[in-house]
Enzyme design. Sequence first.
Site, short mmCIF file in Angstrom:
data_model
loop_
_atom_site.label_atom_id
_atom_site.label_comp_id
_atom_site.label_asym_id
_atom_site.label_seq_id
_atom_site.Cartn_x
_atom_site.Cartn_y
_atom_site.Cartn_z
N THR A 34 26.57 40.64 44.65
CA THR A 34 26.08 40.68 46.03
C THR A 34 24.59 40.98 46.04
OG1 THR A 34 28.23 41.41 46.82
CG2 THR A 34 26.36 41.84 48.26
N GLU A 37 35.18 45.40 46.47
CA GLU A 37 35.45 46.81 46.14
C GLU A 37 36.94 47.05 45.92
OE1 GLU A 37 32.10 47.70 45.52
OE2 GLU A 37 32.80 49.65 46.21
N PRO A 50 33.45 36.03 34.98
CA PRO A 50 34.39 34.93 35.20
C PRO A 50 35.82 35.31 34.82
CG PRO A 50 32.38 34.09 34.25
CD PRO A 50 32.24 35.58 34.28
N THR A 99 40.68 44.56 46.09
CA THR A 99 41.48 43.95 47.15
C THR A 99 42.44 44.98 47.74
OG1 THR A 99 43.19 43.32 45.59
CG2 THR A 99 41.47 41.68 46.01
N GLY A 122 40.96 32.20 72.78
CA GLY A 122 41.15 30.76 72.84
C GLY A 122 39.91 30.01 72.39
N GLY A 161 38.03 40.30 37.00
CA GLY A 161 37.94 40.57 38.44
C GLY A 161 38.33 42.00 38.72
N SER A 162 39.55 42.15 39.24
CA SER A 162 40.04 43.50 39.53
C SER A 162 40.13 44.36 38.25
CB SER A 162 41.42 43.42 40.18
OG SER A 162 41.33 42.78 41.42
N GLN A 203 45.49 44.85 47.71
CA GLN A 203 46.60 45.08 46.79
C GLN A 203 46.22 46.07 45.68
OE1 GLN A 203 45.70 42.19 48.20
NE2 GLN A 203 47.54 42.04 49.47
#
Lengths: 369, 400
Positions: free
Chosen positions: B164, B377, B134, B379, B353, B137-138, B381
Site C-alpha cells: 500500500t 491486515e 506472491p 481477512t 436504488g 499472503g495470510s 476469516q
Amino acid sequence: MINFNPTDDQKQIIDMVHRFTAEVIRPNARDCEENKNVPDDLLAKFWELGLIANSIPEEYGGYGYERSAVTGVLISEELAYGDLGIAIAMLSPSLFAYPVLEMGTEEQKKKYLPEFCGESFKFATMALMEPRVTFDATEIRTSVVREGEEYVLNGVKCFVPYAGRADLFLIIASSAPGSGVNGVEAFIVEKGTNGLIVGEREKYMGLNALELHKITLTNCRIPVENRLGGRNGFNYQRILNLSRTALSSMASGICHATKDYGVSYAKERVQFGEPIAHRQSIAFMLADMAIESDAMRFMAWKAAWLGDRGDDFTKEAYFAKLYASEYTTNITSNGIQVLGGHGYIREHPMELWFRNGRGFEIIDGLAII
Amino acid sequence: MIDFELTPQLRMIKDGAHAIAESSFRPISRKYDEEEHTVAEELKPLAGLITGGMGDMTSKKKDKKKDPGAKKENRNGSTLLSVIGAEEMAWGDNGLMLAMPGSGLGNFAIQAVATPEQLERFGSKFAAMAITEPNSGSDSGSISTTAKQDGDEWVINGEKIFVTDGNQCDVIVVWATIDKAAGKAGIKSFIVEKDRAGCTVTKLEHKLGIRASDTASVVFEDCRIPKNNILGSSEIKTKTEGFKGVMKTFDSTRPMVGAIALGVARAAFEFTKKILEDEGYQFRYGLSKHKLVAVEKEILTMEAELEAIRLLIQRAAWMSDNGMHNAVEASMSKAKGGRMGSEITRRCVALLGPIGYSREWLVEKWMRDCKINDIYEGTQQIQQLIIARGILDYSKKELQ
C-alpha cells in the site's frame, strides 16, 4: 475518559454474583425450569446477598451504596449467565423498589422502601405489558381515571412476574390511551385491593422457572396518594430505557453462557479422531458468538452509563435491545448447532437458552436494574 | 469506572480529523477514484498532519515515558487517538486517507519500534509496509525475501506485492528473513529508502476500490541498505519472539482498520438516511418491531450495528493504551468492522436504488472501498481463526 474497567467495588460485586451464579443458579436451572418455579430457599439465598438493599439509602433501611444502572447491568448479566428465568425472578422485587426509589414521593419511599431491606425476600412487581399482538410499550391501553380522591384502573396486563405472590404492584396505565407515552402513569396497588384480579399462571415457550401471570383490573380503586411520584408523576421513558438496557445485559449473559458451554463441549467432543473444536466450522461459530456477545455487553454498559449520568438514553437503550434480540436468537441457535443432536436434548442447557433467548424480542418493561 | 466520555484531546482529534475529511477529502473523492494511479497533489500540504496515524501524539514511546509510576491509572492514549481519528478520516475517503503522506503502515512500525536515531532519520518520511509476497499472503511467516549481512550493510533480495502506497512513499518497511532455517524467528523488518539501487516498483495494481491509494509490486535485487536500517534487534531469539514482536503491530493496526470500515460505513449510512428523510421517511426510535416499516427497521438496525462496531473498537484500543494483551479483542474489532461495515455499505446501495448504484454519487464507491477492510491486515476469516484460538486456548497446530 474512556474506560472499560468496572470500579473495585463493582468488581467485588461481580465476583460475588459470579460465584453465586455458579454455585446456586446454574446447578438448579434445569430443576427450576422443569418444576416451573424457583424454590424459596434459592430466593432466600439471593436475598442474603443484599443486592437490592445495597441501592436503598440508609434512611429507608438500606445499605446506602450508590444507586447505579451500570452496577445493575453488571449484576443482571452475571445472574442471567446462570439462568434467565431465575435471574428475573430474583431481581423482580426491584421492578417495584427502584421506580419508587428513583421517582417516588418522600411518603412513598418511607412507606415502601424499608420493606425491601428486611431479612426475607420481598415479593413485589410491575405490570406493564398487555396481551395483544400489536402491543407496544408506547401505547398503553390500561386506563386510569380520577374520581374524587381516588384513581380507577381498568385493563388487562400480562407477563407480570410473581403476580400470584406479590404484596405490591406497580401498575402502568394511561390517562389518555391512544396518545402515546403522554399520559402514562404508574400506580401503587396493594395485594387484595378490590378489582385487582390475579389470573392463572401463563404458559410460555421458555422462562418456566419464572412465575408469570395475567392480571385484570376491573374498576380497581386506589387512593390518589398511590400515584407514583405524586403530583409530579414519573418518568415512563426512563423506565422503558432501563428495562431495555437490563434486557440487553441479560441477553449478553445468555450469549456468553452459550459461547462458554460451546467452547468446553467442542473441546471434549471427539469425532473423526479429534475434538470437533479443531474444525473451523465449529470454531468460527464460537468466534462469532464471542464477538457479538461482547458487543451486546458494551451496548448495555453504554446505555446504563448514560442513564446514570441522567442523560436521555432512549436511542442507546433501544439499540442495545434491538441488537440483543437479533443476535441472541442467532447465537443460541448456533449453540444447539455446536452440540448437534445433544443440543436438542434437555440434558444440556442449550435448548433452554434457545427458548429463553427467544423472549428478548417480545419482552418489554423489565426495569430490574 | 466504566466510562464512554471522550477526553477533550480525543474530541479535538475527532473534530480536527472530521474537518480535514470534509474539506479536503470529500471534494476530490470521486476524482481520484476515476483517476487511479494519479498522485493526489492536493494532499501534499497536509503532509505531517498525520504520521503513523495521528502525528507525534501517536508515539508509543512518549506515552510510556509519561507516567511509569502511575501504572494503574486509566489511560486514553495513542491507539484510541488513532482509531477515533481514523473513523473520521475514512468517513471522508478511505483511499485518500491511506494516500496521506505519513499515514502508511510503515509509519506505524517505525513509531512503535524505531530507535531514537531511526526516528530522527525516518520519523517524518512517508513509510509503506511490505509484507505480502506472491506466495505468502495470510501466512506471513512463510515469506522468502532475504536480508543478508555484508559488512556494514544488509543486502535485500525478493519480491513484494500489495504494498500500500508503495509508489508514493519515501521509504518501505520490508519484512525479510535473515535465516530461513530459523523459521519465523528469522523474520525481521528493514527500512529501505526508495532511491536505493536495486529497489524497483514493477507494477501498480488496478483495484475494486481505494483507488486513490496505490498498491504496488516492489522488487529488491541486491538492494543494499545501511546496517542500522534494521528495525529492532538482529539477534535471532529462540522460539519466535522476534516474529511475535512484528505481529504485535497488528494489535493496534487491526482496531484501526475496523475504525476505517466504521468510518466508511457511517458515511454511507448518514447519506442514505438523509436521502430517505428527504423522501419523507421517518425514523422512530423505541417502537416495537411490528410498527416499523421495513426501511425504518433496516436503518435502525444499521445504526445499532455501527454502535456495536464502535464499542468493540474502543475496547480493543483502550486495552492497547493500557498495556493489556489485546490480540483477540483487536481481531474481534477488525472482524466485526470489516464484515459489518461492508455489509452496511451494500445495504445502503440497495436502499437507494439507482442513486445507490450511480457513479454520480459516492455510495457505490463507499461500497467498493469498504470491502478492503474485510481483507487487508488479515481477512475476516484470519481474525476468526485468531479469536477462536484465543477462546479455545488452542495453538496454531490445534486449530489451522
